[in-house]
Design a protein around this motif. Structure first.
Motif, PDB file in Angstrom:
ATOM      1  N   ASP A 144      48.351  47.561   2.151  1.00 26.65           N
ATOM      2  CA  ASP A 144      47.047  48.212   2.228  1.00 26.65           C
ATOM      3  C   ASP A 144      46.475  48.412   0.829  1.00 26.65           C
ATOM      4  N   GLU A 145      45.156  48.347   0.719  1.00 24.85           N
ATOM      5  CA  GLU A 145      44.464  48.711  -0.522  1.00 24.85           C
ATOM      6  C   GLU A 145      43.816  50.060  -0.259  1.00 24.85           C
ATOM      7  N   TYR A 164      31.528  48.607  -4.684  1.00 28.50           N
ATOM      8  CA  TYR A 164      31.199  47.930  -3.432  1.00 28.50           C
ATOM      9  C   TYR A 164      32.373  47.090  -2.963  1.00 28.50           C
ATOM     10  N   PHE A 165      32.816  47.378  -1.744  1.00 30.56           N
ATOM     11  CA  PHE A 165      33.791  46.528  -1.073  1.00 30.56           C
ATOM     12  C   PHE A 165      33.007  45.624  -0.131  1.00 30.56           C
ATOM     13  N   GLY A 166      33.302  44.340  -0.164  1.00 28.26           N
ATOM     14  CA  GLY A 166      32.733  43.406   0.786  1.00 28.26           C
ATOM     15  C   GLY A 166      33.798  43.055   1.809  1.00 28.26           C
ATOM     16  N   PHE A 167      33.386  42.865   3.063  1.00 26.81           N
ATOM     17  CA  PHE A 167      34.329  42.564   4.138  1.00 26.81           C
ATOM     18  C   PHE A 167      33.863  41.374   4.959  1.00 26.81           C
ATOM     19  N   VAL A 168      34.836  40.625   5.462  1.00 27.42           N
ATOM     20  CA  VAL A 168      34.584  39.489   6.340  1.00 27.42           C
ATOM     21  C   VAL A 168      35.032  39.890   7.739  1.00 27.42           C
ATOM     22  N   GLU A 169      34.112  39.760   8.694  1.00 31.66           N
ATOM     23  CA  GLU A 169      34.436  40.089  10.077  1.00 31.66           C
ATOM     24  C   GLU A 169      35.066  38.880  10.770  1.00 31.66           C
ATOM     25  N   ALA A 170      35.599  39.099  11.957  1.00 35.43           N
ATOM     26  CA  ALA A 170      36.294  38.033  12.702  1.00 35.43           C
ATOM     27  C   ALA A 170      35.394  36.827  12.949  1.00 35.43           C
ATOM     28  N   ASP A 171      34.083  37.057  13.125  1.00 35.73           N
ATOM     29  CA  ASP A 171      33.156  35.948  13.371  1.00 35.73           C
ATOM     30  C   ASP A 171      32.654  35.304  12.079  1.00 35.73           C
ATOM     31  N   GLY A 172      33.189  35.744  10.931  1.00 38.10           N
ATOM     32  CA  GLY A 172      32.810  35.186   9.639  1.00 38.10           C
ATOM     33  C   GLY A 172      31.647  35.896   8.964  1.00 38.10           C
ATOM     34  N   TYR A 205      37.105  58.056   0.553  1.00 41.52           N
ATOM     35  CA  TYR A 205      38.481  57.569   0.636  1.00 41.52           C
ATOM     36  C   TYR A 205      38.455  56.369   1.570  1.00 41.52           C
ATOM     37  N   ILE A 206      39.046  55.267   1.140  1.00 44.37           N
ATOM     38  CA  ILE A 206      39.077  54.062   1.968  1.00 44.37           C
ATOM     39  C   ILE A 206      40.480  53.473   1.986  1.00 44.37           C
ATOM     40  N   ASN A 207      40.900  53.045   3.182  1.00 45.81           N
ATOM     41  CA  ASN A 207      42.162  52.342   3.361  1.00 45.81           C
ATOM     42  C   ASN A 207      41.841  51.005   4.012  1.00 45.81           C
ATOM     43  N   VAL A 208      41.961  49.939   3.215  1.00 45.81           N
ATOM     44  CA  VAL A 208      41.744  48.572   3.698  1.00 45.81           C
ATOM     45  C   VAL A 208      43.116  48.034   4.093  1.00 45.81           C
ATOM     46  N   PRO A 209      43.311  47.672   5.360  1.00 48.70           N
ATOM     47  CA  PRO A 209      44.642  47.259   5.784  1.00 48.70           C
ATOM     48  C   PRO A 209      45.080  45.930   5.166  1.00 48.70           C
ATOM     49  N   ALA A 210      46.379  45.754   5.084  1.00 50.60           N
ATOM     50  CA  ALA A 210      46.945  44.493   4.602  1.00 50.60           C
ATOM     51  C   ALA A 210      46.314  43.327   5.362  1.00 50.60           C
ATOM     52  N   ASN A 211      46.093  42.247   4.647  1.00 49.09           N
ATOM     53  CA  ASN A 211      45.581  40.988   5.185  1.00 49.09           C
ATOM     54  C   ASN A 211      44.111  41.003   5.599  1.00 49.09           C
ATOM     55  N   ALA A 212      43.388  42.096   5.327  1.00 44.04           N
ATOM     56  CA  ALA A 212      41.944  42.118   5.603  1.00 44.04           C
ATOM     57  C   ALA A 212      41.228  41.332   4.501  1.00 44.04           C
ATOM     58  N   GLU A 213      40.340  40.431   4.900  1.00 44.42           N
ATOM     59  CA  GLU A 213      39.577  39.655   3.919  1.00 44.42           C
ATOM     60  C   GLU A 213      38.500  40.551   3.307  1.00 44.42           C
ATOM     61  N   HIS A 214      38.536  40.670   1.987  1.00 40.35           N
ATOM     62  CA  HIS A 214      37.595  41.551   1.308  1.00 40.35           C
ATOM     63  C   HIS A 214      37.437  41.141  -0.149  1.00 40.35           C
ATOM     64  N   TRP A 215      36.526  41.823  -0.819  1.00 36.32           N
ATOM     65  CA  TRP A 215      36.354  41.693  -2.259  1.00 36.32           C
ATOM     66  C   TRP A 215      35.833  43.025  -2.780  1.00 36.32           C
ATOM     67  N   PHE A 216      35.840  43.182  -4.097  1.00 37.11           N
ATOM     68  CA  PHE A 216      35.316  44.396  -4.718  1.00 37.11           C
ATOM     69  C   PHE A 216      34.454  43.996  -5.905  1.00 37.11           C
ATOM     70  N   GLU A 217      33.342  44.696  -6.061  1.00 36.49           N
ATOM     71  CA  GLU A 217      32.457  44.444  -7.193  1.00 36.49           C
ATOM     72  C   GLU A 217      31.745  45.736  -7.570  1.00 36.49           C
ATOM     73  N   MET A 218      31.184  45.731  -8.766  1.00 40.42           N
ATOM     74  CA  MET A 218      30.485  46.918  -9.250  1.00 40.42           C
ATOM     75  C   MET A 218      28.981  46.845  -8.985  1.00 40.42           C
ATOM     76  N   ARG A 219      28.395  45.666  -8.875  1.00 41.26           N
ATOM     77  CA  ARG A 219      26.977  45.469  -8.566  1.00 41.26           C
ATOM     78  C   ARG A 219      26.051  46.292  -9.453  1.00 41.26           C
ATOM     79  N   GLY A 220      26.202  46.161 -10.742  1.00 38.95           N
ATOM     80  CA  GLY A 220      25.293  46.836 -11.660  1.00 38.95           C
ATOM     81  C   GLY A 220      25.710  48.245 -12.031  1.00 38.95           C
ATOM     82  N   CYS A 221      26.654  48.825 -11.314  1.00 38.24           N
ATOM     83  CA  CYS A 221      27.166  50.142 -11.692  1.00 38.24           C
ATOM     84  C   CYS A 221      28.122  49.928 -12.860  1.00 38.24           C
ATOM     85  N   THR A 222      28.169  50.864 -13.759  1.00 40.68           N
ATOM     86  CA  THR A 222      29.018  50.656 -14.941  1.00 40.68           C
ATOM     87  C   THR A 222      30.224  51.582 -14.995  1.00 40.68           C
TER      88      THR A 222
END
Length: 184
Positions: free
Chosen positions: A105-106, A116-124, A136-153
């Protein structure tokens, strides 16, 4: 407070609706207010923190760590402090802005700033989750995701681990549906 941003620009802001949408992917979102002690606020306002100051700030949220140890078996935690003057910041963040999974888990508790966390759903389909102080966020193991700051510093977050070896990103090669432009 967390909000979901869809690729068509629509947003979902109601906490219970956001939590329900995330639950479809096994993601847990809670809102735990950041500490309000004057010293904690002083540390949260600083751009960077020494290791001693990080440990001091972690002490203000030790109750959350104890709760997560009982609930989920977390064994360790640390604090990440992101700010614009970190040498190699773009390269560091570049490790996580591609779609990936982890074997564990993350788990993040955002104390200050935004990310910003980005997520991919089952349908893409994909969406962004904006998180900020108190989320507080718990992203489960094997979930397709990414993280970015999007202009926040800046961002200060507690990371919780059962085993830090499970935190290595495994890139999927899938393209992101969101452009790099900052989100309003």
């Amino acid at each position: 407070m967390a909000r979901i941003i869809f690729s068509d620009g629509k947003e979902l802001k109601d906490l219970s609706s956001v939590q329900s949408r995330l639950a479809r992917l096994g993601i847990t979102l809670r809102h735990w207010p950041a500490p309000t002690d004057p010293r904690a606020n002083e540390l949260l306002e600083k751009k960077s923190l020494s290791d001693t100051e990080k440990e001091e700030l972690l002490g203000f949220v030790q109750n959350r760590f104890e709760e997560l140890k009982r609930e989920k078996g977390y064994q360790t935690r640390d604090m990440v402090v992101i700010h614009e003057d970190i040498p190699g910041l773009a390269d560091m963040l570049g490790k996580f802005d591609k779609i990936h999974t982890h074997s564990d888990d993350e788990v993040r508790y955002i104390l200050a700033g935004t990310g910003y966390f980005g997520f991919v759903e089952a349908d893409g389909k994909q969406f962004l989750l904006e998180v900020s102080g108190g989320d507080y966020i718990n992203v489960p193991a094997n979930a397709e995701h990414w993280f970015e700051m999007r202009g926040c510093t800046r961002c200060k977050a507690v990371r919780y681990f059962i085993d830090t070896s499970g935190w290595t990103p495994h890139y999927t090669g899938r393209d992101r549906a969101f452009a790099e432009a900052a989100t309003a």
